[in-house]
Write a protein that holds these residues in place. Structure first.
Motif, PDB file in Angstrom:
ATOM      1  N   GLN A 106       0.833  -1.201   0.000  1.00  0.00           N
ATOM      2  CA  GLN A 106       0.000   0.000   0.000  1.00  0.00           C
ATOM      3  C   GLN A 106       0.867   1.249   0.000  1.00  0.00           C
ATOM      4  O   GLN A 106       2.017   1.225   0.466  1.00  0.00           O
ATOM      5  CB  GLN A 106      -0.914  -0.001   1.224  1.00  0.00           C
ATOM      6  N   ALA A 107       0.304   2.318  -0.506  1.00  0.00           N
ATOM      7  CA  ALA A 107       1.004   3.602  -0.487  1.00  0.00           C
ATOM      8  C   ALA A 107       1.429   3.938   0.947  1.00  0.00           C
ATOM      9  O   ALA A 107       0.659   3.732   1.891  1.00  0.00           O
ATOM     10  CB  ALA A 107       0.116   4.698  -1.048  1.00  0.00           C
ATOM     11  N   GLY A 108       2.648   4.424   1.079  1.00  0.00           N
ATOM     12  CA  GLY A 108       3.206   4.727   2.385  1.00  0.00           C
ATOM     13  C   GLY A 108       3.996   3.589   2.991  1.00  0.00           C
ATOM     14  O   GLY A 108       4.698   3.782   3.989  1.00  0.00           O
ATOM     15  N   GLY A 109       3.892   2.429   2.393  1.00  0.00           N
ATOM     16  CA  GLY A 109       4.591   1.259   2.907  1.00  0.00           C
ATOM     17  C   GLY A 109       6.031   1.180   2.434  1.00  0.00           C
ATOM     18  O   GLY A 109       6.545   2.087   1.770  1.00  0.00           O
ATOM     19  N   SER A 112      13.284  11.881  -7.929  1.00  0.00           N
ATOM     20  CA  SER A 112      11.963  11.373  -7.557  1.00  0.00           C
ATOM     21  C   SER A 112      11.997  10.419  -6.365  1.00  0.00           C
ATOM     22  O   SER A 112      10.954  10.178  -5.740  1.00  0.00           O
ATOM     23  CB  SER A 112      11.318  10.671  -8.757  1.00  0.00           C
ATOM     24  N   VAL A 113      13.159   9.865  -6.039  1.00  0.00           N
ATOM     25  CA  VAL A 113      13.242   8.909  -4.930  1.00  0.00           C
ATOM     26  C   VAL A 113      14.155   9.392  -3.808  1.00  0.00           C
ATOM     27  O   VAL A 113      14.234   8.737  -2.761  1.00  0.00           O
ATOM     28  CB  VAL A 113      13.737   7.524  -5.414  1.00  0.00           C
ATOM     29  N   LYS A 155       4.980   5.313  -3.214  1.00  0.00           N
ATOM     30  CA  LYS A 155       3.870   6.009  -3.862  1.00  0.00           C
ATOM     31  C   LYS A 155       3.380   5.182  -5.055  1.00  0.00           C
ATOM     32  O   LYS A 155       4.151   4.405  -5.619  1.00  0.00           O
ATOM     33  CB  LYS A 155       4.336   7.377  -4.360  1.00  0.00           C
ATOM     34  N   PRO A 156       2.135   5.354  -5.452  1.00  0.00           N
ATOM     35  CA  PRO A 156       1.654   4.607  -6.623  1.00  0.00           C
ATOM     36  C   PRO A 156       2.531   4.821  -7.859  1.00  0.00           C
ATOM     37  O   PRO A 156       2.696   3.894  -8.661  1.00  0.00           O
ATOM     38  CB  PRO A 156       0.250   5.173  -6.831  1.00  0.00           C
ATOM     39  N   THR A 163       4.486  -3.169  -7.056  1.00  0.00           N
ATOM     40  CA  THR A 163       3.190  -2.537  -7.286  1.00  0.00           C
ATOM     41  C   THR A 163       2.753  -1.836  -6.007  1.00  0.00           C
ATOM     42  O   THR A 163       2.696  -2.463  -4.945  1.00  0.00           O
ATOM     43  CB  THR A 163       2.126  -3.566  -7.700  1.00  0.00           C
ATOM     44  N   VAL A 164       2.457  -0.549  -6.120  1.00  0.00           N
ATOM     45  CA  VAL A 164       2.042   0.245  -4.969  1.00  0.00           C
ATOM     46  C   VAL A 164       0.597   0.674  -5.195  1.00  0.00           C
ATOM     47  O   VAL A 164       0.291   1.382  -6.154  1.00  0.00           O
ATOM     48  CB  VAL A 164       2.937   1.479  -4.778  1.00  0.00           C
TER      49      VAL A 164
END
Length: 123
Positions: free
Chosen positions: A13-16, A63-64, A87-88, A120-121
């Protein structure tokens, strides 16, 4: 025969967080700089992060930066990528590569590539 094998991808999930590992066989990863790239569907492969062979200098895509950390473990013959605050838009196939002393973002300086691992996010 030189092989790079990525592991650690998956769905998060996003934030993970996820930790990718790239294991080398047939070559000592300590002899090369290491890098991670990624490719999302319909997009070109893009640079994510790199680490030098000797002094552990690192370089990151904007971006990272601040979220991802590249490291190497010469005893395990691996180069790892710790990914936090995912992030997605981080969704992609992630590839590791080895080559040169500090190849950075230049794909032409890498001699060896792995087959990739899917990240996959979900939002």
């Amino acid at each position: 025969q030189v092989q790079l094998v990525e592991s650690g991808g998956g769905l998060v999930q996003a934030g993970g967080s996820l930790r990718l590992s790239c294991a080398a066989s047939g070559v000592a990863f300590s002899s090369y700089g290491g890098g991670w790239f990624r490719q999302a569907p319909g997009k070109d492969r893009e640079f994510v992060a790199s680490i030098s062979r000797s002094d552990l200098s690192t370089n990151y895509a904007n971006s990272v930066k601040g979220r991802f950390t590249i490291s190497r473990d010469n005893a395990r013959n691996t180069v790892d990528l710790q990914m936090n605050s995912l992030k997605p838009e981080d969704t992609a196939v992630y590839y590791c590569a080895a080559g040169g002393l500090f190849p950075g973002a230049n794909v032409k300086l890498y001699n060896y590539w792995g087959q990739g691992t899917q990240v996959t996010v979900s939002s």
